[in-house]
Scaffold this active site. Structure first.
Site, PDB file in Angstrom:
ATOM      1  N   GLU A   1      11.830   3.327  14.822  1.00 64.05           N
ATOM      2  CA  GLU A   1      10.999   4.358  14.289  1.00 64.05           C
ATOM      3  C   GLU A   1       9.795   4.168  15.417  1.00 64.05           C
ATOM      4  O   GLU A   1       9.982   3.759  16.338  1.00 64.05           O
ATOM      5  CB  GLU A   1      10.518   3.943  13.009  1.00 64.05           C
TER       6      GLU A   1
ATOM      7  N   LEU B   1      10.842   1.956   7.653  1.00 58.85           N
ATOM      8  CA  LEU B   1      10.337   2.579   6.228  1.00 58.85           C
ATOM      9  C   LEU B   1      11.017   3.644   6.011  1.00 58.85           C
ATOM     10  O   LEU B   1      11.385   4.753   6.871  1.00 58.85           O
ATOM     11  CB  LEU B   1       8.816   2.891   6.661  1.00 58.85           C
TER      12      LEU B   1
ATOM     13  N   LYS C   1       6.511  -1.509   2.224  1.00 58.10           N
ATOM     14  CA  LYS C   1       5.188  -0.935   2.765  1.00 58.10           C
ATOM     15  C   LYS C   1       4.029  -1.902   2.581  1.00 58.10           C
ATOM     16  O   LYS C   1       3.270  -1.911   1.508  1.00 58.10           O
ATOM     17  CB  LYS C   1       4.741   0.501   2.209  1.00 58.10           C
TER      18      LYS C   1
ATOM     19  N   TYR D   1       0.914  -1.374  -0.085  1.00 60.01           N
ATOM     20  CA  TYR D   1      -0.064  -0.107   0.092  1.00 60.01           C
ATOM     21  C   TYR D   1       0.962   1.259  -0.271  1.00 60.01           C
ATOM     22  O   TYR D   1       2.019   1.250   0.094  1.00 60.01           O
ATOM     23  CB  TYR D   1      -0.863  -0.002   1.101  1.00 60.01           C
TER      24      TYR D   1
END
Length: 275
Positions: free
Chosen positions: A175, A199, A143, A30
């Site tokens: 993160e 990411l 992702k 996505y």
């Protein structure tokens, strides 16, 4: 108005098959695009990441990148979206449940718009966070739809009365549940290297460019939870959070407990990239 299987349709007219591999395997990818003033923000960077995620998990994109861009632009127009997000999801397709990749399934693209205002209050007032062990798989650079650890982390934050979770692997900060994290210490900006453990955030990349243009000392270097608590400034970056300061972690105040001057400078410079 949504886009699904080559058509623009009202939401109620969309019927997703129970055989869609995104439903029972999370077998898909996505991307979330920010829309400012009716325009996709950092479109090329988002498309490159979408293409990379698809390639790494071996899903063939159902359209060219240029065509996807045209679809999303039309979707924004049909929804008269001025400020918000566009969500794009591509699954491997529909097939009877079996672990191997199906031979003839066709990838399915779903896209829709959401009106999302800028998080002005959070950016001005800051947020609080807790730390948790990062239990995700080792391809966080992709992702994908496999977000159960992220949702559990976000819920843990809410259960503790805070807004975000800072994830770490054996004390090394990676993160957050839905954003990247940066800290400033002695006028040096630190953030985890863009490897397989985080990411590669689009907003993260923009902020690093802005910091360099401001001649800030930038180090893509891992840091510990202990170092984080001793930082002069801490903030998260992301498509929907932009640049939001963290003022407290695990009940411990960061510096003087107020948004820092360098964070505020970066916020102003970031706003200029789309204003």
């Amino acid at each position: 108005m949504y886009f699904y299987k080559n058509q623009f349709l009202p939401k109620n007219d969309i019927h997703i098959s129970p055989d869609d591999r995104g439903y029972y395997f999370g077998d898909g990818i996505y991307e979330v695009f920010r829309v400012y003033q009716g325009t996709l923000y950092e479109q090329e960077a988002h498309m490159q990441r979408l293409q990379r995620s698809a390639s790494e998990v071996r899903i063939e994109l159902p359209y060219t990148i240029d065509k996807i861009g045209e679809i999303l632009t039309e979707l924004i127009h049909k929804n008269a979206l001025v400020e918000g997000t566009v969500y794009v999801q591509i699954t491997r397709g529909e097939a009877p449940r079996a672990h191997p990749f199906p031979a003839h399934a066709e990838p399915v693209l779903l896209a829709y718009c959401t009106t999302v205002p800028r998080p002005v209050a959070a950016m001005q007032q800051g947020i609080q966070a807790i730390t948790l062990a990062d239990i995700r798989w080792l391809r966080c650079d992709l992702k994908t739809l496999n977000l159960l650890p992220n949702t559990m982390a976000k819920q843990a934050a809410l259960d503790h009365g805070v807004q975000e979770v800072v994830l770490h692997r054996d004390g090394i900060v990676t993160e957050c549940s839905a954003s990247n994290i940066m800290m400033i210490k002695d006028n040096v900006l630190y953030t985890h290297p863009a490897n397989h453990l985080i990411l590669h955030g689009i907003t993260r990349a923009v902020v690093l460019r802005l910091a360099q243009s401001l001649e800030m000392n930038v180090k893509e270097q891992a840091f510990t939870t202990e170092q984080l608590l001793l930082a002069d400034e801490v903030f998260i970056t992301g498509t929907t959070v932009e640049i939001t300061p963290i003022l407290q972690i695990d009940g411990k105040r960061i510096a003087n407990g107020s948004p820092g001057p360098l964070t505020q400078t970066l916020q102003r410079e970031f706003e200029r990239t789309f204003a």
